[in-house]
Design an enzyme around this catalytic site. Structure first.
Site, PDB file in Angstrom:
ATOM      1  N   LYS A 170      15.402 -22.077  38.260  1.00  0.00           N
ATOM      2  CA  LYS A 170      15.140 -20.590  37.530  1.00  0.00           C
ATOM      3  C   LYS A 170      15.832 -20.324  37.783  1.00  0.00           C
ATOM      4  O   LYS A 170      16.547 -19.955  37.260  1.00  0.00           O
ATOM      5  CB  LYS A 170      13.920 -21.385  36.781  1.00  0.00           C
ATOM      6  CG  LYS A 170      13.322 -19.792  36.232  1.00  0.00           C
ATOM      7  CD  LYS A 170      14.250 -20.377  34.751  1.00  0.00           C
ATOM      8  CE  LYS A 170      14.000 -18.536  34.099  1.00  0.00           C
ATOM      9  NZ  LYS A 170      13.352 -18.350  33.270  1.00  0.00           N
ATOM     10  N   LYS A 238      14.298  -8.637  37.850  1.00  0.00           N
ATOM     11  CA  LYS A 238      13.010  -9.326  38.851  1.00  0.00           C
ATOM     12  C   LYS A 238      13.505 -10.773  38.928  1.00  0.00           C
ATOM     13  O   LYS A 238      13.495 -10.978  39.919  1.00  0.00           O
ATOM     14  CB  LYS A 238      11.976  -9.872  37.699  1.00  0.00           C
ATOM     15  CG  LYS A 238      10.744 -10.129  38.372  1.00  0.00           C
ATOM     16  CD  LYS A 238      10.702 -11.530  38.205  1.00  0.00           C
ATOM     17  CE  LYS A 238       9.957 -12.648  36.692  1.00  0.00           C
ATOM     18  NZ  LYS A 238      10.012 -13.537  36.536  1.00  0.00           N
TER      19      LYS A 238
END
Length: 294
Positions: A170, A238
């Site tokens: 990811k 993030k």
């Protein structure tokens, strides 16, 4: 049909849990605030704590914003770990630190339970349509058990490797997405500044080797100035922070990832933390003193 726990019912979690209910499963829920009415009406069973969810469910899914949130949901007093019994499976579908994921997995394994990290890509649209890409780390046996559940939420589902490998996949995905947004933004900004119609430039490029989903979807956002999220800049920040932190731990240089993060930082400094991540182009426009379509 299984008893499934789902913790974290935000923009992504709500439609994902809804698709599990549509698939015929009993879904026990817990989230900050109340379980959304749309899920309760569909048959969700709200619980007072993560521990209660874990006691009721055979499979517990977490979908929360960041690494500290996952740790809190799993291991705080009244958290998931407190309600687990041997043989259950915990699936974290959040996007968090690959390093912390390995630690969380070991702590869950020590309780006699399986752990899968299974972050997703595809955004709110993919969550609603059950077309998410799901990148999984963990054992083959656990993956095989829950694959039918993943099938209710996504289309491209891959067991990448062991715990942590789903999360690092990811992170890699978010690097590629960010750098593609930056590339499309630069290209359309240059074309517009030179006097070309950016909408027609985008249309022409979509027929060639430069075509991509980013050019198709986010290029249109840039041209039409539609920056309501989608996927918020603060969440992509993030994810890139995870990339850069992991790179430092591994001794890897990611110079263009760092540049993309600085462009996101500039957007946030101008009040854009909650803009769609395609609005990275606004930082480029500030430097050029020119907007696409101006």
């Amino acid at each position: 049909m299984a008893n499934i726990g789902f913790i974290g019912l935000g923009i992504m979690g709500t439609p994902m849990a809804g698709n599990l209910i549509k698939g015929g499963h009993t879904v026990f829920t817990h989230t900050r605030g109340d379980t959304p009415a749309v899920l309760v009406e569909a048959g969700a069973r709200p619980c007072a704590s993560g521990a209660e969810v874990a006691r009721q469910a055979d499979i517990v899914i977490t979908m929360v914003p960041d690494t500290p949130h996952v740790e809190d949901v799993l291991f705080s007093p009244g958290g998931v770990a407190a309600g687990l019994s041997k043989g259950k499976i915990v699936i974290d579908m959040s996007s968090i630190s690959p390093v912390a994921t390995k630690d969380f997995a070991a702590r869950i394994n020590a309780l006699g339970c399986e752990y899968l990290d299974a972050p997703v890509s595809g955004g709110e649209v993919g969550a609603k349509a059950a077309t998410l890409t799901i990148m999984v780390g963990g054992s083959q046996a656990a993956f095989d058990k829950v694959k039918p559940i993943f099938d209710l939420m996504g289309k491209n589902i891959t067991l990448v490797g062991g715990n942590g490998d789903g999360q690092i996949t990811k992170v890699a995905n978010q690097i590629i997405v960010a750098l593609n947004i930056e590339a499309v933004g630069e290209a359309l900004l240059l074309a517009a500044k030179a006097g070309a119609d950016p909408a027609k430039v985008r249309q022409a490029l979509m027929g060639g080797f430069a075509n991509s989903r980013i050019l198709e979807v986010h290029g249109e956002r840039m041209v039409k100035r539609t920056f309501d999220p989608g996927f918020r800049i603060e969440l992509h920040q993030k994810d890139l922070n995870l990339a850069l932190t992991t790179a430092r731990q591994l001794g890897v240089s990611l110079p263009n990832t760092a540049t993309a993060q600085e462009l996101f930082n500039a957007c946030s400094a101008h009040g854009g933390a909650k803009w769609d991540h395609s609005a990275m182009v606004r930082a480029l426009e500030k430097m050029a003193n020119f907007e696409i379509g101006q």
